[in-house]
Design a protein around this motif. Structure first.
Motif, short mmCIF file in Angstrom:
data_model
loop_
_atom_site.label_atom_id
_atom_site.label_comp_id
_atom_site.label_asym_id
_atom_site.label_seq_id
_atom_site.Cartn_x
_atom_site.Cartn_y
_atom_site.Cartn_z
N PRO B 68 46.78 40.08 32.55
CA PRO B 68 46.59 38.64 32.34
C PRO B 68 46.21 37.96 33.65
O PRO B 68 45.31 37.14 33.70
CB PRO B 68 47.95 38.14 31.86
CG PRO B 68 48.78 39.33 31.59
CD PRO B 68 48.15 40.52 32.21
N SER B 69 46.91 38.33 34.73
CA SER B 69 46.67 37.66 36.00
C SER B 69 47.37 38.41 37.12
O SER B 69 48.58 38.60 37.07
CB SER B 69 47.22 36.23 35.94
OG SER B 69 47.56 35.79 37.22
N ILE B 70 46.61 38.84 38.12
CA ILE B 70 47.26 39.58 39.20
C ILE B 70 48.04 38.66 40.12
O ILE B 70 48.71 39.12 41.02
CB ILE B 70 46.27 40.39 40.06
CG1 ILE B 70 45.15 39.50 40.55
CG2 ILE B 70 45.76 41.60 39.35
CD1 ILE B 70 44.52 40.03 41.80
N LEU B 95 38.77 45.80 38.42
CA LEU B 95 39.79 44.80 38.10
C LEU B 95 39.29 43.75 37.11
O LEU B 95 38.20 43.20 37.26
CB LEU B 95 40.24 44.11 39.38
CG LEU B 95 41.28 43.00 39.21
CD1 LEU B 95 42.61 43.58 38.74
CD2 LEU B 95 41.45 42.24 40.50
N CYS B 96 40.10 43.47 36.09
CA CYS B 96 39.77 42.45 35.09
C CYS B 96 41.00 41.57 34.83
O CYS B 96 42.03 42.07 34.43
CB CYS B 96 39.37 43.10 33.76
SG CYS B 96 38.14 44.41 33.91
N ASN B 97 40.86 40.26 35.08
CA ASN B 97 41.94 39.32 34.77
C ASN B 97 41.59 38.60 33.48
O ASN B 97 40.67 37.79 33.44
CB ASN B 97 42.06 38.26 35.86
CG ASN B 97 42.61 38.82 37.15
OD1 ASN B 97 43.78 39.17 37.22
ND2 ASN B 97 41.77 38.92 38.15
N LYS B 99 43.32 36.36 31.84
CA LYS B 99 43.92 35.04 31.70
C LYS B 99 44.48 34.83 30.30
O LYS B 99 44.51 33.71 29.80
CB LYS B 99 42.91 33.95 32.03
CG LYS B 99 42.61 33.84 33.50
CD LYS B 99 41.32 33.09 33.75
CE LYS B 99 40.13 33.96 33.45
NZ LYS B 99 38.86 33.25 33.26
#
Lengths: 325, 325
Positions: B68-70, B95-97, B99
């Motif tokens: 969701p969010s690093i 890397l994929c956020n 949100k």
């Protein structure tokens, strides 16, 4: 076997070359043919191979992002935004945590080159590495000087140091300790303590600076700061070089029974979202993290596209008025 | 132009096919020839193209990591370790956020497929997305159920909930509020509140649960919890589903003049390094974050290499005794 271009061509009733042209948007293709190809791709659930296209076009849309550690609030939020802005322009983020080890950082740069990244964004704290110059790639550094031709994006560190010091003075502090990172490294962040020095001089107060290396553990840092406070009981204000240090001072003060802000005032720099939600009482000078990420990504993309870019962009900070100073 | 295989071949005095064989470690090559090729590569500063090799070998050594969010302390530390363990085995982290937006998550899965990743690691909070099943790729989920055939790695959430509730009871709490995420989502983390319910029942205490959606802002969450505390002044203990919520309760209590732990005790779950260094007084049940990352990465690599893997691995938690409960 996954379906390939030949399968799409067969279903669409066109040649593989035509499918390839549609995928890469090259050469003249009628709207009708284009639709036929897209319909065929959907029918057989064909996923275009971006890796193959990257080889063909000499552009991978991969960007390496090297930071000391994304689990620090500042770098976590920076990388969060960097990834978001890169994704908007179809770039992908290859994440690298250097843990502040220069050997790890060198290996990452070499790995990124082997993977033909279009550019690199660096936010580490190591000594200048010649690997970046040798990479001959678009590079943007966040709050760091890498090499003569590498663009830097940072907050206005001098103003940050000035605001912090003046806030403590305005609140009545006379014996202000400045805790900073290693001065051996040539970094834009050094301007924070330079501003502190010059502001203290202007007010004719005695400056007191201690260096705490970024790579030390929390416990080691705590011990050093504790010794400093014991050696100098006159300290009535602390300007911490970053919020991690500022929060450490707050926790140390509580352990020692030093009342904040009555006995001692504390101000930090960074203002990452996570820090402010955990320690909402903290007074700090906030870096414009989203803007730093946006300008960094745009500067890198401009370089990738062969445009001229600013060698150093300074972005404005602002004071977050908590209750610790 | 960057030097290519042909340039290496010319300098080494061998054929391009031989250079390619050396690079891909295929076919018989004498030690002498191998050395000649490596020497030539060094002489002309040739960087092997891993992208080209990936196409040839149908392995990219790319792994997509969707969270969701690093910038949350838990996910930040998880991804930090995941990247570290992947790098040890020469895998790279895309890397994929997300949100927590399912449309963003879907786009990421599609992007990862187009880039021929070898596997995906997911730690998001969205509803089950059919995209993961369609991807037909090795996938490991962290603390989440994705689909029937997708392996899950998590801490022992039931034990975490049991330890937390029993700690509050042992410390004298009788009116314990449990704050949890959305129960609509089928997640291993739901076992935390299930353990709370069952423990309360065993002690014949009235359970009180409130749901606070993960995607709400800190301010929205604060308002909801504040209303709950006002409506139920008898609450003398809070079991927060994660540390972000626990810290929020601590800050809210301070604002309201509720003394912790005298008037109310608070315990959380996660125990991320960053949280403990910022709020060292927090009592919490710590997830084995490094072990979760290690097992997740190993499970994914095993799948990539065609091995059988456990469908669900539970890892042990431990109580961190702070002063808030």
């Amino acid at each position: 076997m996954k379906p390939g271009i030949k399968d799409v061509a067969k279903v669409a009733g066109v040649s593989p070359t035509t499918v390839s042209r549609v995928l890469n948007d090259r050469g003249y293709i009628s709207e009708e043919t284009r639709k036929k190809v897209y319909r065929a791709m959907k029918t057989i659930d064909y996923t275009p191979n971006e890796i193959a296209r990257a080889l063909l076009n000499n552009r991978t849309y991969l960007v390496g992002v090297i930071v000391p550690s994304i689990s620090s609030p500042f770098h976590g939020q920076v990388v969060q935004y960097v990834e978001q802005f890169l994704a908007k322009d179809n770039y992908k983020t290859l994440l690298c945590n250097s843990k502040n080890r220069s050997d790890t950082e060198k290996e990452y740069v070499s790995m990124l080159r082997r993977n033909q990244v279009d550019g690199i964004i660096v936010g580490t704290h190591n000594e200048n590495l010649k690997e970046y110059e040798e990479a001959k790639l678009p590079i943007v550094a966040i709050d760091r000087y890498i090499a003569k031709d590498v663009a830097t994006v940072s907050c206005d560190n001098y103003i940050a140091g000035k605001i912090a010091t003046e806030r403590l003075i305005a609140k009545g502090c006379r014996h202000i300790l400045c805790i900073r990172g290693n001065s051996r490294l040539k970094m834009p962040g050094n301007d924070r303590s330079r501003a502190y020095m010059e502001t203290m001089k202007r007010y004719h107060y005695e400056p007191l600076i201690m260096e705490v290396e970024f790579i030390k553990t929390i416990e080691e840092k705590k011990k050093l700061v504790s010794e400093m406070l014991e050696k100098h009981p006159e300290i009535d204000g602390v300007f911490a070089g970053d919020d991690t240090l500022a929060v450490l001072v707050l926790n140390l003060a509580r352990e020692k029974g030093i009342q904040i802000p009555k006995d001692m005032k504390v101000i930090g720099v960074d203002g990452a979202e996570q820090t402010l939600s955990m320690v909402p009482e903290l007074t700090t000078v906030q870096q414009p993290i989203e803007a730093i990420a946006r300008v960094t990504v745009q500067t890198l993309i401009d370089q990738i596209e062969g445009k001229e870019v600013e060698s150093h962009t300074d972005l404005p900070v602002r004071l977050i008025e908590g209750t610790t100073a």
